[in-house]
Motif scaffolding. Sequence first.
Motif, PDB file in Angstrom:
ATOM      1  N   GLY A 112       8.628  12.479  19.258  1.00 35.58           N
ATOM      2  CA  GLY A 112       8.217  13.638  18.489  1.00 35.58           C
ATOM      3  C   GLY A 112       8.459  14.946  19.182  1.00 35.58           C
ATOM      4  N   ALA A 172       9.736  13.503   7.477  1.00 37.47           N
ATOM      5  CA  ALA A 172       8.552  13.025   8.199  1.00 37.47           C
ATOM      6  C   ALA A 172       7.683  12.151   7.302  1.00 37.47           C
ATOM      7  CB  ALA A 172       7.755  14.211   8.733  1.00 37.47           C
ATOM      8  N   TYR A 219      15.361  15.832  16.468  1.00 38.94           N
ATOM      9  CA  TYR A 219      14.737  14.509  16.499  1.00 38.94           C
ATOM     10  C   TYR A 219      15.293  13.663  17.642  1.00 38.94           C
ATOM     11  CZ  TYR A 219      13.909   9.667  15.149  1.00 38.94           C
ATOM     12  OH  TYR A 219      13.575   8.334  15.155  1.00 38.94           O
ATOM     13  N   LYS A 274       9.518  12.790  13.339  1.00 41.60           N
ATOM     14  CA  LYS A 274       8.165  13.279  13.569  1.00 41.60           C
ATOM     15  C   LYS A 274       8.058  14.707  13.030  1.00 41.60           C
ATOM     16  CE  LYS A 274       5.801  10.125  15.932  1.00 41.60           C
ATOM     17  NZ  LYS A 274       4.450   9.682  15.562  1.00 41.60           N
ATOM     18  N   LYS A 275       6.932  15.065  12.495  1.00 44.74           N
ATOM     19  CA  LYS A 275       6.717  16.393  11.952  1.00 44.74           C
ATOM     20  C   LYS A 275       6.810  17.443  13.064  1.00 44.74           C
ATOM     21  CE  LYS A 275       3.479  18.898   8.937  1.00 44.74           C
ATOM     22  NZ  LYS A 275       4.419  19.104   7.828  1.00 44.74           N
TER      23      LYS A 275
END
Length: 347
Positions: free
Chosen positions: A22, A315, A111, A321-322
């Motif tokens: 993340g 996400a 990412y 991942k956010k």
Amino acid sequence: MHRRVFLTSLLGASAAAAGLSGCAKGDASADTKAAATKPLADKVPAGTSLKIASYQNTQQLQFRLAKLPALPFTVSDWVNLGAGPDIINAFRAESLDLANNAGIPPIQAHYQGFDAKIVAIDITRKPNYVFATKPGSDIRSVQDFKGRKLAFSQGQAQGVVLLRALKKAGLKYDEVKLVPLTSNQFLTALQSGQVDVAPLANSQAPAYLKQYGSKGARTITTDVVDLLNLLWAPQSVLADPAKAAAIAAYIPQWAKGQVWQYEHPDVWNEEFYVKTQNLTPDQAKSISALANKPLFPPRWDEAIAWEQETADLLAEGGFVKKFDVSSLFDHRFEPLAARAVPAEYRK
């Protein structure tokens, strides 16, 4: 398919591990990041060169036909790459300094832990892709995608267009079968029946239908757009004052070239689609009729909001991942494209 397995198969174990952390650790040091925030130089130092992506040599052709002034630096290599995953690999290998992509590759690079920034934005308002079915298919709408095998490239515009279309149709990811491929594999996958549906660029659809339309293949249009056409570069490149100045000089030419192409569709149809892509004049005209009017925003607020929505969509599906996408934009370059074009091409 389990999300972790899917990601590993698509990106490789090391990339998946980086993404699941993340955090984009990046390849740039703190000093490099600090250098990338310094004001841009007014002139490009002598001896500066850039390696620039130009898929199917479109950029050189565009500049030549538009008769734009010579660039104030050397293009040491026009790299024939276009797909997001290929661009990221070239960035990592330091064989490319600047590329033209849609909004999804910068998210994918983050990412994977690679530090890169967006330096120019062109807003697209009309769809650039249609969904093509395999020969003999009975699929006629996005709702019919339920339970079918769909070609999906997480790191490319085609992937997010598919996700947006599914969301709009009310279909959940586990109601379809996402087959991990890159866009250069889509046509073969359709032809062989490996997938039921694949998103094809408007420029690819006429040739596909010419070959397989009589065998039951069709295209399905939607109003889903991929809003961003952008230039981006590794942060390590942007931290080099000479290369950053060269990119700043390139952006106005890039914007002017797109305007020229939009204003001269007949010339572009003949010189590019007919002469280099072997399409008929009628096929070329059908593609140009769908072309987006270039729009270069003086401010990137809408682009940032769109990029955030895209990252959030990925996400939600467990693909990334956010994170806050504002870190993907280098605002030193924000006004350059808009300043270079007539008012009607400014967003």
